[in-house]
Motif scaffolding. Structure first.
Motif, mmCIF file in Angstrom:
data_model
loop_
_atom_site.group_PDB
_atom_site.id
_atom_site.type_symbol
_atom_site.label_atom_id
_atom_site.label_comp_id
_atom_site.label_asym_id
_atom_site.label_seq_id
_atom_site.Cartn_x
_atom_site.Cartn_y
_atom_site.Cartn_z
ATOM 1 N N ARG A 260 24.691 23.440 60.040
ATOM 2 C CA ARG A 260 24.300 22.857 61.556
ATOM 3 C C ARG A 260 23.856 23.722 61.917
ATOM 4 O O ARG A 260 23.430 23.885 62.948
ATOM 5 N N HIS B 71 19.464 7.591 56.313
ATOM 6 C CA HIS B 71 20.394 8.521 56.520
ATOM 7 C C HIS B 71 19.932 9.296 56.537
ATOM 8 O O HIS B 71 20.646 11.065 56.721
ATOM 9 N N GLU C 166 25.372 16.079 57.948
ATOM 10 C CA GLU C 166 26.862 14.561 57.823
ATOM 11 C C GLU C 166 27.173 14.513 56.338
ATOM 12 O O GLU C 166 26.690 14.073 55.464
ATOM 13 N N ASP D 115 32.294 19.766 53.862
ATOM 14 C CA ASP D 115 32.697 19.838 55.395
ATOM 15 C C ASP D 115 32.346 21.414 55.377
ATOM 16 O O ASP D 115 31.910 21.248 56.300
ATOM 17 N N LYS E 62 21.377 16.945 62.538
ATOM 18 C CA LYS E 62 22.537 16.644 62.116
ATOM 19 C C LYS E 62 22.458 17.082 60.727
ATOM 20 O O LYS E 62 22.201 16.660 59.258
ATOM 21 N N ALA F 297 28.750 12.081 53.744
ATOM 22 C CA ALA F 297 28.640 11.147 53.350
ATOM 23 C C ALA F 297 29.552 10.376 51.862
ATOM 24 O O ALA F 297 29.722 11.873 50.701
#
Length: 586
Positions: A74, A43, A83, A67, A81, A85
């Protein structure tokens, strides 16, 4: 370089920017935010729970908050990266240069990699061992001694100003029993047949030299004196001899203390510090005359069915109030302990750690209540309990020691299996769990013997450098040179797994220091050693992964950088545990 700590700060900065932009409320409590390795390495390199723990306070969903945070992260040049999850965890993949930077730091800093400023030089007192000076140390004492010593070293590595302290219990009834036992041996030293040792006295042969020394010094002059005259003299000599023996036992484990504090010193001059402490509590309305109900279940040696002077322990979190004076007018052990911890606080220690045997577990709440009372709530006491040690040989219980009379001495165990095995194995289980110590297994040279497995990893690291110097006699393999190696060569999954584990060392140190849990260091060392041994074995099957490649100096330097970083981490961790880091294994 604690990359996890750096990104916790980076997440806090992201939250600040989002608050300034009006995207989330300001002043969110980020104390529960952590950045840690993801459970599944696929991950990414880092993971944070920030959105999960702050969503309710931010009045939004975890996913929506994640988010926002991920978008900010970023922009960080170290992040390849970011992300979101599941319900709102954020996984981060770092650019290779960021991981290489951690490895270069580990190479350059060597055994100082992971050393932290977490403690900011704050004074902290660690009191451990504190065995009654009535005989040699047994294996149970040894566990507390090793635990306390490793904890002190861990805290020092994490930036605290640590004082190691031993409290000499030289004021209780047990030292009078010691004196009477030594007096019996004194009579034996004069040639008298003393027969069987009476019940209630200490039977061990370790008191024979004390009796012989008394006989040489005093001849028969003590025989005609009443006990009130000879007992103080014999007691002083016996305590001195026992403390010398205890110091020798500790030295065999490479354990030292900065302070040896005498309980009797608290009671000099008509009560001294104990009397002053009780007077202070009385002036603050924290003591009174009262009667206690009988204890439920657990025996309490301080309980007596009478009106007596009590400390208001219940006002500070204890279950019942506690007596300060016995019926004969002498102080309870608890009264002396209150004065002792008050002394620690007055010597500048707002943070105190006591290491006790598990049989003192019922004493914890009252002592923590007392510390709160005498420090005005400014002092903090953490008590770490060490459970029993079951001593085995090949799975069978070990018999008692003739020298000690009723237990196996710590010195016997150290002499048989060595200091390193004793120290590592005492720390390879959490302190509050019972430890099975098998004398046969701790000297095995196998993966099942953790101390051998970790030391063997360090020795293998040293052997890699010996091979490299043979292959490249003119090669510069200094830390400065290795730190500049082209680390992009490190591509294999096993190599990168080792890089990640090395990167976790500083975080582990800070977490272990904060939790007062040195066993985490032992667990980490075994895991990182296992990863290294796996990579070593992989190189046997895949020549391109071998650490030394005579036809490729660049790849050799990159892999030597990895090995050097690991060697420093192993040496630093073993030093915290008080275990040697050998360059060769027989």
């Amino acid at each position: 370089m604690n990359i996890f700590g750096l990104f916790e700060q980076r997440v806090a900065e992201a939250l600040g920017r989002l608050a300034e932009a009006g995207r989330i409320p300001s002043g969110l409590d980020a104390s529960r935010v952590v950045v840690e390795p993801p459970r599944d390495p696929s991950h990414g390199d880092l993971a944070t729970n920030a959105a999960m723990v702050l969503a309710k306070e931010a009045r939004t969903s975890p996913r929506a908050l994640a988010d926002l945070i991920a978008a900010d992260l970023r922009d960080d040049p170290r992040v390849a990266k970011a992300e979101v999850a599941g319900p709102g965890f954020i996984n981060l993949k770092l650019v290779p240069e960021a991981l290489h930077g951690i490895l270069r730091a580990a190479v350059s800093e060597g055994e100082d990699f992971g050393r932290s400023r977490q403690g900011e030089g704050r004074p902290i007192n660690v009191e451990y061992v504190s065995a009654n000076p009535t005989g040699p140390m047994h294996v149970g004492h040894g566990r507390g001694a090793v635990f306390g010593d490793a904890l002190a070293a861990l805290l020092g590595f994490a930036g605290y100003a640590v004082t190691r302290e031993y409290y000499i219990n030289d004021a209780g009834a047990q030292v009078d029993v010691l004196a009477r036992s030594a007096y019996l041996r004194y009579r034996e030293g004069l040639g008298e047949d003393i027969g069987a040792i009476p019940e209630g006295l200490y039977p061990g042969d370790y008191l024979k030299p004390v009796g012989e020394a008394l006989a040489r010094e005093h001849g028969p002059s003590l025989l005609g004196k009443p006990e009130s005259e000879w007992l103080p003299l014999v007691r002083e000599a016996a305590i001195g001899a026992m403390m010398d023996m205890i110091r020798e036992d500790l030295a065999a484990l490479n354990i030292r203390h900065d302070v040896f504090f005498s309980e009797r010193s608290l009671q000099q001059d008509g009560g001294g510090e104990v009397a002053r402490t009780i007077a202070e509590l009385e002036a603050r309305g924290l003591v009174y005359m009262g009667r206690l109900p009988p204890p439920k279940g657990q025996k309490d040696d301080d309980w007596e069915d009478r009106e007596q002077l009590l400390f208001k322990a219940t006002e500070f979190g204890d279950e019942v109030d506690r007596p300060l004076l016995k019926s004969d007018g002498s102080y309870t052990y608890f009264a002396s302990d209150i004065a002792y911890h008050r002394s620690k606080f007055e010597r500048g220690f707002a943070t105190m750690i006591d290491v006790w045997g598990a049989d003192h577990g019922g004493y914890v709440k009252r002592m923590q209540a007392a510390v709160k009372a005498v420090t005005g709530g400014k002092g903090d006491l953490d008590v770490k309990l060490c459970q029993l040690v079951r001593l085995l040989r090949g799975g069978e219980p070990v018999k008692m020691s003739k020298r000690a009379g009723d237990f196996v001495t710590l010195r016997d165990v150290v002499d048989e299996v060595g200091r390193d095995a004793v120290r590592f194995m005492m720390l390879f289980r959490k302190n509050d769990a019972t430890l099975d110590f098998d004398l046969a297994k701790v000297v095995e040279q196998s993966k099942d013997n953790p101390v051998f497995y970790v030391q063997y990893a360090h020795a293998r690291c040293a052997s890699v450098f010996r091979q490299a110097r043979e292959a490249f006699p003119d090669g510069d393999f200094s830390p400065q040179s290795l730190a500049g190696a082209d680390l992009s060569v490190l591509q294999d999954e096993a190599e990168m797994d080792l890089v990640h584990r090395i990167a976790q060392f500083p975080r582990m140190i800070e977490a272990a220091a904060e939790a007062h849990e040195p066993h985490r260091v032992a667990f980490y060392l075994y895991d990182v050693a296992s990863a290294f041994h796996s990579l070593w074995n992989k190189g046997k099957d895949l020549p391109q992964l071998r650490f030394v490649n005579q036809t490729d100096k660049d790849s050799t330097k990159a892999r030597l950088a990895l090995v050097h970083a690991l060697k420093g981490v192993l040496a630093a961790g073993l030093a915290i545990l008080g275990v040697t880091a050998p360059d060769e294994m027989r």
